[in-house]
Each structure stands twice: as structure tokens, then as C-alpha cells.
Design an enzyme around this catalytic site. Structure first.
Site, short mmCIF file in Angstrom:
data_model
loop_
_atom_site.label_atom_id
_atom_site.label_comp_id
_atom_site.label_asym_id
_atom_site.label_seq_id
_atom_site.Cartn_x
_atom_site.Cartn_y
_atom_site.Cartn_z
N LEU A 44 18.29 -22.67 30.40
CA LEU A 44 18.44 -21.47 31.22
C LEU A 44 17.15 -20.67 31.31
O LEU A 44 16.48 -20.43 30.32
CB LEU A 44 19.54 -20.59 30.63
CG LEU A 44 19.84 -19.28 31.33
CD1 LEU A 44 21.35 -19.02 31.39
CD2 LEU A 44 19.14 -18.10 30.66
N LEU A 45 16.83 -20.29 32.52
CA LEU A 45 15.71 -19.38 32.79
C LEU A 45 16.31 -18.03 33.13
O LEU A 45 17.33 -17.97 33.81
CB LEU A 45 14.93 -19.94 33.98
CG LEU A 45 13.96 -19.08 34.81
CD1 LEU A 45 12.98 -20.01 35.55
CD2 LEU A 45 14.64 -18.18 35.83
N ASN A 46 15.69 -16.94 32.62
CA ASN A 46 16.03 -15.64 33.20
C ASN A 46 14.78 -14.86 33.53
O ASN A 46 13.97 -15.42 34.31
CB ASN A 46 17.14 -14.91 32.43
CG ASN A 46 16.90 -14.61 30.98
OD1 ASN A 46 16.66 -15.48 30.18
ND2 ASN A 46 17.03 -13.36 30.61
N ASP A 47 14.60 -13.67 33.06
CA ASP A 47 13.56 -12.77 33.61
C ASP A 47 12.16 -13.36 33.70
O ASP A 47 11.69 -14.00 32.75
CB ASP A 47 13.41 -11.53 32.72
CG ASP A 47 14.72 -10.93 32.29
OD1 ASP A 47 15.77 -11.35 32.78
OD2 ASP A 47 14.68 -10.03 31.44
N ASP A 168 11.89 -4.57 26.71
CA ASP A 168 11.22 -4.96 27.96
C ASP A 168 10.00 -4.09 28.30
O ASP A 168 9.94 -3.47 29.37
CB ASP A 168 12.22 -4.96 29.15
CG ASP A 168 13.51 -5.67 28.84
OD1 ASP A 168 13.50 -6.56 27.96
OD2 ASP A 168 14.54 -5.36 29.47
N GLU A 222 17.38 -1.92 32.17
CA GLU A 222 16.56 -3.02 31.67
C GLU A 222 15.31 -3.17 32.54
O GLU A 222 15.28 -2.75 33.69
CB GLU A 222 17.38 -4.32 31.69
CG GLU A 222 18.59 -4.29 30.76
CD GLU A 222 19.27 -5.64 30.59
OE1 GLU A 222 19.48 -6.06 29.44
OE2 GLU A 222 19.58 -6.29 31.60
C1 FRU Z 1 17.42 -8.84 31.35
C2 FRU Z 1 17.41 -9.04 29.84
C3 FRU Z 1 16.35 -8.17 29.19
C4 FRU Z 1 16.05 -8.91 27.92
C5 FRU Z 1 16.18 -10.35 28.36
C6 FRU Z 1 16.72 -11.28 27.31
O1 FRU Z 1 17.98 -9.93 32.01
O2 FRU Z 1 18.68 -8.73 29.28
O3 FRU Z 1 16.71 -6.83 29.00
O4 FRU Z 1 14.79 -8.64 27.42
O5 FRU Z 1 17.04 -10.35 29.48
O6 FRU Z 1 16.64 -12.59 27.76
#
Ligand code: FRU
Length: 492
Positions: A44-47, A168, A222
Site C-alpha cells: 500500500l502507498l499513501n501520502d 506530518d 492531517e
Molecule cells: C494521512 C496520514 C498521516 C500520517 C500517515 C500515516 O493519510 O494519516 O497523517 O502521517 O498518513 O501513513
């Protein structure tokens, strides 16, 4: 597979090679692997994190859980590019293995200092009662790409009045001083942004909370980002917990901006207009901006949202990043346009000029799975007009303008495999316009639509069948003139 806590917090190197190979195989069998978007090799990729220009290259990191399509132990994964279009996968940048980031190297940003790239991020930790203790940390990348963590966190305590939802950091420099905005939650469970300053990226001082007019606007903010543009100040953040309102806030979480005067660093007040969503589509969150060497402000977001099940999950991977967008400001609005370098992706070109009269038309040469499409609709008398993409026997993704309500509408009801339908399958936004210009990027499983030179953007994942490749233009109850250009984007 059952995603127990143990499994989610298993480290990559604790897993047998064969298991990773098996996972990669499943990922590569996915019919929805993207062609020109940044996506994870597995998991999984996120931010987007640490988006920066350093040593002649763009660097872009992202939140990564390698072992499957769930939010587990997060790493920073590193990619880089010379042109914002062709990205090279470098590998893991930050491994969460120290006491200050034992439960995840969470989101953060990057800035050059003393000839090195400083990565400032949140170390997420949990104690034996599973309580959160966040640390703000720094790792440094030298000119050879070697990354080493600072021995100790740079911010280890929570300021009084705020909960452990404190993460963050987005860092920038004014004159000789570094500043960071950090997402936070007040003890009354409302979201806000805190400001810190530092002379050297090591010693950080708490300045206080940024005072906006949004004193009770969701329970957590966030991924904040602050930048200035000429005489204006812009604060971007991703608030959680906003109830839907009219056409707005229909996704599980939002991300948007407030724009106004520059931040007053003396009293930290920010005089601003209304909060505006950055993207009107379905899959967009936690964006981050950077200033490049040409002075452009460029934004990239996560093309996904937390807590939803996506059809790629069963292939062992989830999500991608958006295309990079250049941001400018006109009046009290941000404009977002795809960066011009994306033209490097163009191959075969087709053009058309047609008058559509209460009809749905196909145009020779207009079809495809991955392409860029520019469609200009002018002199409309039609009550509704627009385009259908990825059309198949039972599938279509519709983007159109409704003259009765003056709204642009994105409809993914019939886009393909349904998902996240509990949040609705149609998104709308108001737009006063006498003509409509759609600049669209279609990849294997996504659509990004830039409306009227970036006045609005709609981003959506879609999961159509591979042979749903039709493109149709339509006008209902009247006429419209259409000029369209399509460039194939060759699949990699
Ligand atoms: C936003 C978040 C951030 C956190 C990160 C964890 O999507 O919840 O606040 O640093 O993802 O993966």
C-alpha cells in the site's frame, strides 16, 4: 489473509523472499496496474512525502506498507525524476526501526540545508497499552543518496493543550529561519495546525497554534502545508470529520485550502477566505507542494483515501499518486494545471471538430485505455453536454456540464467494478461558464480531469474492463460545438 496486528507490524526483512516473490506475482497479475502513475511495487502507498528538488533531480517519497493493501508499519519509499514524468524507483528511504519511529515512519517533508536534503518526518510509536507517542524526527540524505537518521528526535514532547495526534511536519525556510507546520488535535478534539521554528533544523521551538477562523472544523487536520504566492498566504490541510454539505465533503476525509493574507509570524494569525476543496473527485488526499528550481509551485496528492476497500486489494496492492500539478493563484482561487512536462508522454495524436446536436457520437480515432484528451465545448444550447470515457458494453465514466444547475458532474456509477459506493458514485461542483474545457488524463485505472484551465479538478480511480476503451461525446436537448484532441500515451 487475516491482517492481525502482528502481521501489520511485521518488518519487510522478517519475511521470506519467496513470500515477497509470491506477492509480486499476484500484484503483476492485477489488470489495473497503472501505466504512468507512481504506484507501489507491492502493498500500500499513501501520502506523498519529502517532495523536493535536490542535486539536479526531483525527489519524491511516499508512505509505504510493503506486505499488503492495508495500513501497517509504514516506511518511506524513495523515487526520483529529472522531468516530473519518468520516475525511477530507488527503494526504501526510511526504515521504521528505532525507538522513536518503531510503529511507522509517518509523513513529512524535505528541505535542502548545508548541501544535504533534510527529511523531517513523524516517528509513530505505540506503548504497551497501544497509546500513541509521536516524535518529530530528521533523516539526512547526502549528495550520493545515502540516508542516515539523526540519533535523536528533534521534537520529543507534545505541546500542552494538544493530543498525541501530532504529525506530518512540512518545513520551509524564510530568510535564515526554518519553519514547520505540524498537523494537530486540540484536547477538545478539534483539528488545527501548530507552528515551529528552528535556526538549524535541529533545535526546534514551539511558536504556537496558527490562528485561523476555523476553530471547530473537523477533529484532526492531517498533512498541513503553508506557502506564499506574491502577497498571498495559502494553508493546505486535510481535515477529518467534516459532515457532507451540499456538493462538498462527500469523501470519507477531505483536503483543501484556505487562502488569504500572508501568515502573521508575530501573532500567528491567518486572515483567510472560505475553505475550498482542492479536488472535486473521489480519490484525493494528503497533498504536498514544493517550489521547484524554476519557481513553480507543484502539488502531488495521494490518489486514494484511508479506510476504503479498493478492487486492487485482492491483488496485494493499493493506490497511486496523482500527476504533478502546477499551482497558481487567480483572485481568491487556486488554479491547478497538469505540469507541462506531461506532454513528454504524448504519442499518436488525433483531432476532431464536430457539432453535436441532441446526440451521442463516436469520433474516428478516439478510443483507448491510456491517453490525454483535450475537449473544448463551446456555444452550448444543449442542457447537458460532455464526454463518456472507458466505454464498454456495460461500462462508462461520464463527465458533463449541466446548464440548468451550472454544475460540472463526474459520474462513476457505471465505471466498472464498484467500490466505496457508500460514499456515493457522483460528484458535482458549481461552475459558472459559457464554455467548458476538459483536460483529461486517463490511465489504466484512473481519470484526472482539469476543468477550465485548472479552475476545478476531479480525480477518480475507476476499475473498468480492459476492453472498455470507447470515447463518446454527447449533447442533450440542444447543440454544442466540440473541438477535441487526443494523444495516446503508450503503455509501459
Ligand atoms: C494521512 C496520514 C498521516 C500520517 C500517515 C500515516 O493519510 O494519516 O497523517 O502521517 O498518513 O501513513
Amino acid at each position: 489473509m487475516e491482517w492481525t496486528k502482528e502481521r501489520r507490524y511485521t518488518r519487510l526483512h522478517e519475511v521470506e523472499q519467496e513470500e515477497i516473490a509470491e506477492l509480486s506475482k499476484t500484484v503483476n497479475e492485477s489488470p489495473w496496474r497503472q501505466s504512468y502513475h507512481i504506484q507501489p511495487v507491492t502493498g500500500l502507498l499513501n501520502d506523498p512525502n519529502g517532495f523536493s528538488f535536490f542535486n539536479g533531480e526531483y525527489h519524491l517519497f511516499y508512505q509505504w506498507f510493503p506486505l499488503g493493501p492495508v495500513h501497517g508499519l509504514k516506511y518511506w519509499y524513495h523515487t526520483k525524476s529529472r522531468d516530473l514524468v519518468h520516475w525511477e524507483n530507488i527503494g526504501i528511504a526510511i526504515e521504521p526501526k528505532d525507538y522513536f519511529d518503531s510503529h511507522g515512519a509517518y509523513s513529512g517533508s524535505a528541505i535542502e540545508h548545508n548541501g544535504e536534503l533534510h527529511l523531517m518526518y513523524t516517528g509513530n510509536t505505540r506503548d504497551e497499552n497501544w497509546e500513541r507517542h509521536p516524535y518529530q524526527c530528521v533523516a539526512v540524505m547526502d549528495r550520493n543518496g545515502m540516508i542516515s537518521k539523526r540519533e535523536k528526535p528533534v521534537i520529543s514532547t507534545l505541546p500542552k493543550g494538544y493530543t498525541a495526534h501530532f504529525r506530518d511536519p512540512k518545513v520551509w525556510k524564510f530568510g535564515e529561519t526554518f519553519y514547520a507546520v505540524i498537523g494537530a488535535q486540540r484536547i477538545n478534539e478539534t483539528g488545527c495546525v501548530l507552528l515551529y521554528s528552528s535556526p538549524n533544523m535541529s533545535d526546534w521551538k514551539w511558536e504556537g497554534e496558527i490562528k485561523t477562523g476555523l476553530t471547530s472544523f473537523g477533529y484532526m487536520w492531517e498533512c498541513p502545508d503553508y506557502f506564499e504566492w506574491q502577497e498571498k498566504g495559502v494553508l493546505i490541510f486535510s481535515p477529518q470529520g467534516l459532515p457532507p454539505k451540499g456538493d462538498e465533503y462527500h469523501n470519507i476525509y477531505q483536503s483543501g485550502y484556505i487562502l488569504g493574507e500572508k501568515l502573521n509570524f508575530e501573532d500567528r494569525s491567518l486572515i483567510h477566505g472560505d475553505f475550498k476543496e482542492l479536488d472535486r473527485g473521489f480519490d484525493f488526499y494528503a497533498p504536498q507542494t514544493m517550489l521547484d528550481s524554476m519557481g513553480r509551485r507543484i502539488l502531488i496528492g495521494w490518489m486514494g483515501l484511508p479506510e476504503l476497500v479498493y478492487p486492487t486489494d485482492r491483488y496485494g496492492w493499493a493506490h497511486c499518486l496523482t500527476l504533478p500539478r502546477e499551482i497558481t493563484i487567480q483572485g481568491d482561487q487556486l488554479l491547478q494545471k497538469p505540469v507541462q512536462e506531461l506532454a513528454l508522454l504524448r504519442s499518436e495524436k488525433v483531432e476532431a471538430k464536430v457539432n453535436i446536436d441532441n446526440n451521442t457520437v463516436e469520433v474516428a480515432g478516439f478510443c483507448g485505455e491510456t491517453y490525454e484528451l483535450m475537449a473544448e465545448f463551446t456555444e452550448p444550447s444543449a442542457l447537458m453536454f460532455g464526454v463518456e470515457l472507458r466505454v464498454g458494453e456495460k461500462e462508462k465514466t461520464i463527465i458533463y456540464y449541466d446548464q440548468t444547475s451550472n454544475k460540472v458532474i463526474f459520474d462513476r456509477t457505471y465505471s466498472g467494478e464498484p467500490f466505496a459506493t457508500q460514499y456515493g458514485t457522483v460528484r458535482k461542483c458549481h461552475l459558472n461558464a459559457s464554455a467548458l474545457k476538459l483536460h483529461i488524463f486517463v490511465d489504466v485505472s484512473s481519470v484526472e480531469v482539469f476543468v477550465n484551465d485548472g479552475a476545478e479538478v476531479f480525480t477518480a480511480r475507476i476499475f473498468p474492463k480492459k476492453d472498455s476503451t470507447g470515447i463518446r461525446f454527447f449533447a442533450q436537448d440542444g447543440q454544442v460545438n466540440l473541438r477535441a484532441t487526443k494523444w495516446t500515451i503508450d503503455k509501459r
